[in-house]
Write a protein that holds these residues in place. Structure first.
Motif, short mmCIF file in Angstrom:
data_model
loop_
_atom_site.label_atom_id
_atom_site.label_comp_id
_atom_site.label_asym_id
_atom_site.label_seq_id
_atom_site.Cartn_x
_atom_site.Cartn_y
_atom_site.Cartn_z
N LYS A 191 22.63 -32.94 113.74
CA LYS A 191 22.14 -31.59 114.02
C LYS A 191 22.14 -31.31 115.52
CE LYS A 191 19.09 -30.81 110.02
NZ LYS A 191 17.69 -30.68 109.57
N TRP A 208 25.63 -23.56 114.62
CA TRP A 208 24.25 -23.58 114.15
C TRP A 208 23.90 -22.21 113.57
CZ3 TRP A 208 21.01 -27.46 113.34
CH2 TRP A 208 19.65 -27.23 113.22
N VAL A 252 23.48 -30.10 108.24
CA VAL A 252 23.76 -30.43 109.64
C VAL A 252 23.89 -29.15 110.47
CG1 VAL A 252 25.51 -31.39 111.20
CG2 VAL A 252 24.83 -32.66 109.14
N ASN A 308 22.38 -26.28 109.68
CA ASN A 308 21.26 -25.43 109.29
C ASN A 308 21.72 -24.31 108.34
OD1 ASN A 308 18.42 -25.39 109.53
ND2 ASN A 308 18.51 -23.53 110.80
N GLY A 336 15.26 -25.04 113.19
CA GLY A 336 15.39 -26.36 112.56
C GLY A 336 14.18 -27.24 112.73
#
Length: 437
Positions: A51, A60, A94, A96, A127
């Motif tokens: 992440k 992301w 990974v 989100n 996250g």
């Protein structure tokens, strides 16, 4: 109609593919090892490590922002990215972009108050926390969501919540801090679709008990952290209601439309990867003196898999396009169709792959068993096939009635047995109407 990718989506697609090759595929064995050893109650370190890298690269919250400062992607644009992420069961989180968080974030974004967005949406998008969605119940046939019996009762400045839910996604995750709960606020309402509401329930609220994790074909936490959850006199502020009492079904429809695009495109990505593995396996496995790739049944299944993938992709992209251009309500038939078509195609392709891989295909060595669990689950999640088929059929019947309101002439004409015999008797004058006996 051809669906052209914008320059931005082409760039994101290329960056995603590079990230998958550099980080996701090499990390899958470790992901499955951690999932098996640590179990559904734990955080998997490899996911958290990746992440950080995904966010550093701007990959992301692609479901919403497509980068920290970009304008939101349309359903059609995001669909192509979902396909890539769907190639690995570990990938969506990974970035989100995994269920139930994306659906919950979209729900709060669309229907939440400013205070709710600040309290829950912001940390979800960062996250920092994760979420859960509680709708299905073990005591009723939840394929008909009007059966939901859990209660949400107003008591002064609070609501008191009681019910038992299962297949509550995400509930065993230790980072889960908020649950979107669906229950009845007015079971006496004559409109069965106005009885239900959705409310935000902090997981730490007294009376919330995660009873047990539920495996999906023996997989705990992969691909889904499903759980059974008890809500026993759970008291939350009245301000936690989403949109207002009686709006639960309205929220559900707004939430599930995009979610079905995401699920179906991820399944298509999974099928693409499985087909690649089938082709490689067919080339080097040699039973009875010749490669599997030379066996007629193998060639047929590879061809049919390609056909199924292309058909399903085009149908899903069409649904996404219609959602963007005419809205979810007008695209409801297409949304229902993809929800039937994609999991069914995936189950078929995975089954062919298992057969091609032989005994090894039933182990966890080749990704196939987890893929099958995921595909088979999605024939039930967000409504079983039968519900969607009924809806598709009703919409088609209504469409035909609108086109042919008199139900006479053309394709809508329906003849009685006597009318058929009279009309076509000259074709078989000596038959004594043998066709009808």
């Amino acid at each position: 109609m051809m669906y052209e990718l914008s320059d931005r989506v082409r760039r994101l697609k290329s960056e995603l593919e590079d990230f998958m090759a550099a980080h996701i595929y090499p990390g899958e064995d470790e992901f499955y090892r951690q999932a098996e050893i640590l179990g559904p109650w734990a955080v998997f370190p490899i996911i958290e490590e990746l992440k950080v890298e995904a966010r550093r690269q701007g990959l992301w919250n692609l479901w919403h922002t497509a980068g920290e400062s970009s304008a939101p992607l349309s359903n059609l644009e995001y669909a192509s990215l979902c396909e890539i992420m769907g190639r690995s069961l570990m990938a969506p989180e990974v970035f989100n972009c995994s269920a139930p968080d994306t659906g919950n974030m979209e729900t709060i974004l669309r229907y939440g108050t400013d205070a709710q967005k600040e309290r829950w949406l912001k940390p979800l998008m960062e996250g920092e926390i994760r979420s859960s969605f509680a709708m299905t119940e073990p005591a009723v046939a939840s394929s008909d969501a009007t059966n939901i019996s859990s209660s949400i009762v107003r008591d002064g400045d609070d609501y008191v919540i009681n019910g038992r839910k299962w297949y509550t996604t995400g509930a065993t995750d230790p980072r889960c801090e908020i649950i979107i709960f669906m229950g009845k606020t007015d079971p006496a309402d004559a409109d069965r679709h106005r009885q239900q509401s959705m409310i935000l329930v902090p997981k730490s609220t007294p009376g919330v008990q995660v009873v047990r994790p539920l495996p999906v074909f023996g997989f705990y936490g992969v691909p889904d952290r499903a759980a059974e959850v008890l809500f026993d006199n759970v008291r939350v502020p009245a301000d936690n209601i989403l949109l207002g009492e009686g709006r639960g079904f309205e929220i559900a429809q707004g939430r599930l439309g995009p979610g079905r695009i995401h699920h179906c495109m991820r399944l298509i990505g999974m099928c693409e990867r499985i087909l690649e593995r089938m082709c490689r396996r067919a080339d080097f496995r040699t039973p009875f003196g010749k490669a599997l790739a030379q066996q007629g049944v193998t060639l047929e299944r590879i061809a049919d898999a390609r056909i199924l993938i292309e058909q399903t992709r085009l149908l899903t992209l069409r649904a996404a396009y219609l959602m963007d251009t005419v809205g979810n309500k007008e695209a409801k038939a297409e949304i229902a169709m993809i929800k039937v078509a994609a999991p069914s195609a995936a189950c078929t392709i995975v089954d062919w792959a298992i057969q091609l891989f032989g005994g090894g295909g039933t182990s966890s060595d080749h990704f196939l068993t987890a893929a099958f669990a995921n595909a088979r689950l999605l024939r039930l999640a967000d409504g079983p096939d039968e519900v969607h088929r009924n809806q598709i059929a009703r919409l088609e019947l209504n469409r035909q009635h609108e086109r042919n309101p008199s139900q006479t002439g053309g394709v809508a004409e329906v003849l009685s047995l006597e009318e058929v015999e009279t009309r076509f008797a000259h074709l078989h004058p000596a038959s004594d109407s043998y066709l009808w006996k």
